[in-house]
Write an enzyme that holds these catalytic residues in place. Structure first.
Site, PDB file in Angstrom:
ATOM      1  N   GLY A  10       0.831  -1.208   0.000  1.00 19.12           N
ATOM      2  CA  GLY A  10       0.000   0.000   0.000  1.00 19.12           C
ATOM      3  C   GLY A  10       0.860   1.250   0.000  1.00 19.12           C
ATOM      4  N   ASP A  31       0.317  -8.858   1.396  1.00 18.75           N
ATOM      5  CA  ASP A  31      -0.671  -7.924   0.846  1.00 18.75           C
ATOM      6  C   ASP A  31      -1.611  -8.684  -0.093  1.00 18.75           C
ATOM      7  OD1 ASP A  31      -0.363  -4.481   0.483  1.00 18.75           O
ATOM      8  OD2 ASP A  31      -1.919  -5.599  -0.569  1.00 18.75           O
ATOM      9  N   TYR A 149     -15.913   2.826   9.972  1.00 21.88           N
ATOM     10  CA  TYR A 149     -14.454   2.747   9.857  1.00 21.88           C
ATOM     11  C   TYR A 149     -13.808   3.111  11.190  1.00 21.88           C
ATOM     12  CZ  TYR A 149      -9.708   3.999   8.497  1.00 21.88           C
ATOM     13  OH  TYR A 149      -8.339   4.091   8.422  1.00 21.88           O
TER      14      TYR A 149
END
Ligand code: UDP
Length: 328
Positions: A10, A31, A149
């Protein structure tokens, strides 16, 4: 040191991986390439001390096997970005909570050090700035997907602290404020890469809401240095630590600065929140970290100015052939 970086392909994870390799560590990146990309690791992909594993941080036996040969895990794998969170709330909650559970369980079995990347979102819409790690969290109602979130990451923090107290897992929690820099994509809603791309491509710069809302932006290189220092700090074990800059700017002023620095001819347009994110969206009006704890534990302060950050992002922006190219 041998380190596992979940989410290492990322934006922040790839910069972190490069920095760890530079200081001599052996790094395994795990990942699933959902929002990260191997392109982010292009500069180091052939490095002899780097192993890249394409897989999920929710895969318990995989995480377990990797951790067997690692001393510590930097857990960055998560669903991030306001747009992604609003569009895919189930994915967000399940990814964030599920992966952290797996990482903590595996770390508990092997007694490995864990640095959990959390977020300033957990402060929610608290109006008391700067935000101190011990402040109350002011989250909105469950009917608004954005807060899922914040809540998922807060739960991650609680779980990490619980593993620390109950099972003696050495954990450190870093609450990251708006981190920006080269390689960041605006695809999942982040403001600065979006504005820089718009300015460079000659498109209107989109300022959502009133534009008076403020944020503090830190360069990813500063964030990464703070994370590495925290990982090495015994005094940070069991602690929650803000990581970010205190250089506050409104989003409107940010757009103006981007226009100036790129010498763009693009207009700045105001877009109502509802149009940008759908009905019932809630934003936070100010977000500033108290960074005294980070300074106390690591002696570190974010150093790079906002202008330097913007110019760095402009310099690495890939520009379509038809775009207006600024003179810098
Ligand atoms: N924002 C904006 N234009 C965009 C994208 C975002 O004005 O194209 C605003 C967004 O509404 C928020 C701020 O910029 O007020 C920061 O948004 P971002 O998603 O980057 O981070 P966060 O809200 O998590 O701080």
């Amino acid at each position: 040191m041998r380190v596992l970086v979940t989410g290492g392909a990322g934006f922040i994870g790839s910069h972190l991986t490069e920095a760890l390799l530079r200081r001599g560590d052996a790094v395994t990146v795990l990942d699933d390439l959902s929002t990260g990309t191997l392109d982010n690791l292009r500069a180091v992909q052939a490095h002899p001390r780097l192993v890249i594993v394409h897989g999920s941080a929710r895969d318990e036996s995989l995480v377990e096997r990797i951790l067997e040969n690692c001393d510590a895990v930097l857990h960055l794998a998560a669903a991030v970005g306001v747009r992604l969170i609003i569009e895919r709330p189930v994915h967000t909650i399940e990814t964030n909570v599920g992966a952290t559970e797996v990482v903590l369980r595996a770390a508990a079995r092997r007694k490995r050090r864990v640095l959990l990347a959390s977020t300033s979102e957990v402060y929610g819409k608290s109006a008391k700035v700067p935000f101190l790690e011990t402040d109350d969290l002011h989250l909105g109602p469950t009917s608004h997907a954005r807060w899922a979130y914040a809540c998922s990451k807060a739960l991650d923090e609680w779980l990490a602290l619980a593993y620390s107290r109950e099972h003696g897992v050495p954990v450190i929690i870093a609450r990251l404020f708006n981190t920006v820099g080269p390689r960041q994509t605006g695809r999942y809603g982040m403001v600065l890469p979006t504005l820089v791309r718009q300015a460079v491509c000659g498109e209107p710069l989109t300022v959502y809401g009133p534009g008076t809302q403020t944020r503090c932006f830190s360069h990813v290189a500063d964030t990464v240095e703070a994370l590495i220092r925290l990982l090495g700090s015994d005094a940070a074990l069991g602690e929650v630590v803000n990581v970010g800059s205190q250089d506050e700017i409104s989003i409107r002023a940010l757009a103006e600065r981007v226009v100036q620095l790129t010498r763009s001819t693009s207009p700045i347009v105001a877009i109502p929140y509802e149009q940008a994110y759908g009905p019932g969206f809630e934003d936070m009006s100010r977000r500033i970290p108290d960074v005294s704890k980070l300074a106390r534990l690591t002696g570190f302060h974010c150093r790079r100015s906002l202008d330097a950050i913007i110019l760095d992002m402009v310099g690495t922006q890939s520009v379509p052939r038809t775009a207006h190219v600024p003179v810098l």
